[in-house]
Motif scaffolding. Structure first.
Motif, short mmCIF file in Angstrom:
data_model
loop_
_atom_site.label_atom_id
_atom_site.label_comp_id
_atom_site.label_asym_id
_atom_site.label_seq_id
_atom_site.Cartn_x
_atom_site.Cartn_y
_atom_site.Cartn_z
N VAL A 292 -8.28 -8.35 4.42
CA VAL A 292 -6.87 -8.29 4.67
C VAL A 292 -5.79 -7.46 3.99
N VAL A 293 -6.41 -6.38 2.92
CA VAL A 293 -5.00 -5.76 2.28
C VAL A 293 -6.66 -5.05 1.25
N SER A 294 -6.08 -3.27 1.44
CA SER A 294 -7.00 -2.28 0.82
C SER A 294 -5.64 -1.30 -0.10
N ASN A 295 -6.09 -0.70 -0.89
CA ASN A 295 -4.77 0.47 -1.96
C ASN A 295 -6.17 1.36 -1.96
N ASN A 296 -5.35 2.32 -2.09
CA ASN A 296 -6.46 3.42 -3.11
C ASN A 296 -5.76 4.30 -4.14
N ASN A 297 -6.51 4.60 -4.76
CA ASN A 297 -6.21 4.84 -5.86
C ASN A 297 -5.49 4.46 -6.36
N SER A 298 -5.34 3.66 -6.78
CA SER A 298 -3.90 2.75 -7.30
C SER A 298 -5.04 1.25 -8.99
N SER A 299 -4.15 1.35 -9.49
CA SER A 299 -5.20 0.28 -10.53
C SER A 299 -3.92 -1.54 -10.23
N ASN A 300 -3.66 -1.43 -8.65
CA ASN A 300 -3.68 -3.13 -8.99
C ASN A 300 -3.17 -3.29 -6.46
#
Length: 476
Positions: A438-446
């Motif tokens: 449902v949600v994705s994020n790259n190269n991050s800590s949040n």
């Protein structure tokens, strides 16, 4: 052919046919239903009008006139095929509680409903049966609502008298009903079916900008307050083996359990974590439901005060324990002998308040340990999630060594979920309980989770060394 017909007529008297619905559409025909009042079964006047059966309440003492009861001794309802009884009633009396009783074999099962009084028109009430088998007998008993599961006696002649008022039943219909499955409850705008109440109140309320189910015990009692899912609204799928309940307990009550069926018997499951009191913040409690029955479940939230008395312990004179939501002080130096318990054992124990002061001191009463002020001591349930995600308190969901683990904060989270990791993070993926990304994020800590609905989710973190770590969190 004649021989076969003869055999059929011979066995007909021994066959039992399922009966109902009872529509009462024939004048002077009550379709086998009878009515009585009082312990002696005094009969008033039951009449069939052609559109209903009607009963006029009679005068008399509690023993002779209490609780008008309509009975069908040969109901023969297949409760496997018909799991609900629907009745349409015009209650002209002052009875405010309706108890339906089914007889299956030698076992009696009771189902209760609050009803209106002095009706000018008919109202429909529905009872969902929770036991399978053939209902041999069926009864409808009119009582008074006093906040308990059993109700109180309704005596027509008790002031103000309602002797001579009429109770009319338009129909009694067995029917089949399957409530829709719902495994996540957020209480954003309604109670979402948690409407079956025993010595408790439960209303939808906003607390700290959250939609919650606000729960209070509303009666001092040795028995706990209970709020359960109505079987005519939703059901929980019993193949879900864990529950996660996020709440804030602003009371001093120390007992919180979730009740569900195990081998068809209502059984209490304790939270894995300690149930805290006077909370300033919300906390998620996990329940291990691996032993409860598969199939439909109608969970019950159970609130009270944890019993501190032990049947095997030795107590000195003056020792104070809690038994049945009640403070008790030892007066003999001896413990109770089973099946006696301190709050019913007048030989070895006396009721007291939290300080040890005995009656008539404030709090020296049965149920006196309950903290029941509905204005300041509520329990606010923010969400309930049933799934198959093993709680971290029962076993880690991390993979790899300690350098591959992660920490989540805040948890529960509202807008942003932060992730602390020993290794750099290359990818974050959030999954719902149906396994959908449902949600994705790259190269991050949040990761931003503000658009997600309330409930439990799994966050999967891919670290730069290729390791994958997964943990559960709660979206508030």
């Amino acid at each position: 052919m004649k021989t076969k017909i003869t055999y059929l007529f011979l066995i007909l008297p021994f066959l039992t046919f399922a009966q109902g619905p009872w529509e009462f559409n024939t004048a002077s025909n009550s379709e086998g239903w009878t009515v009585s009042q009082g312990s002696a079964g005094a009969a008033g006047t039951l009449s069939a009008t052609g559109t209903a059966i009607e009963y006029t309440t009679i005068t008399g003492s509690s023993a002779t006139s209490r609780n008008p009861t309509f009975t069908k001794t040969s109901a023969n309802i297949d409760a496997n095929a018909n799991n609900q009884i629907e009745v349409r009633i015009k209650n002209g009396s002052a009875a405010s509680y309706l108890r339906l009783t089914t007889t299956i074999g030698t076992v009696l099962n009771t189902y209760n409903s609050v009803i209106t009084t002095a009706d000018a028109d008919y109202r429909i009430y529905t009872f969902t049966l929770t036991s399978a088998g053939t209902v041999s007998a069926l009864s409808l008993e009119f009582k008074l609502n006093d906040g308990t599961a059993s109700g109180n006696n309704y005596v027509p002649q008790t002031a103000p008298s309602t002797v001579g008022t009429v109770i009319s039943i338009d129909y009694i219909r067995p029917k089949n009903f399957v409530a829709p499955i719902q495994n996540t409850y957020n209480f954003d705008s309604t109670t979402e079916g948690f409407t079956t109440l025993t010595r408790a109140t439960a209303v939808q309320a906003t607390e700290s900008s959250r939609g919650t189910l606000m729960v209070n015990c509303n009666a001092v009692s040795v028995n706990n307050g209970k709020v359960s899912l109505s079987p005519i609204v939703f059901r929980v799928e019993g193949t879900n083996r864990y529950a996660h309940i996020t709440l804030k307990n602003t009371s001093n009550n120390t007992l919180f359990q979730l009740n569900g069926k195990v081998a068809s018997v209502l059984t209490a499951f304790n939270p894995v974590q300690n149930y805290t009191i006077s909370d300033a913040n919300y906390k998620t409690y996990d329940f291990d439901l691996t032993t409860w029955d598969s199939g439909s479940q109608f969970p019950e939230l159970n609130f009270g005060v944890k019993t501190t008395w032990l049947a095997t312990a030795t107590y000195a004179i003056g020792a104070i324990v809690i038994s049945g939501n009640t403070y008790c002080k030892n007066i003999s130096g001896a413990n109770s002998v089973s099946p006696a318990v301190p709050h019913t054992d007048t030989t070895n124990w006396v009721l007291c308040d939290v300080t040890g002061a005995v009656a008539p001191a404030a709090g020296a009463i049965l149920g006196g340990a309950l903290n029941i002020n509905p204005l300041t001591n509520s329990v606010y349930v923010d969400s309930i999630v049933f799934d198959n995600v093993v709680p971290l308190a029962l076993g880690t969901a991390d993979f790899g060594n300690t350098k591959n683990t992660i920490s989540l904060y805040p948890n529960p989270a509202k807008e942003v979920l932060n992730i602390s990791s020993y290794n750099n993070i290359t990818k974050i993926e959030v999954y719902d309980m149906q396994g959908r990304n449902v949600v994705s994020n790259n190269n991050s800590s949040n990761v931003n989770i503000g658009a997600l609905g309330k409930g439990a989710y799994i966050v999967k973190v891919v670290q730069e060394n290729g390791n994958i770590v997964a943990k559960q969190f709660i979206k508030e």
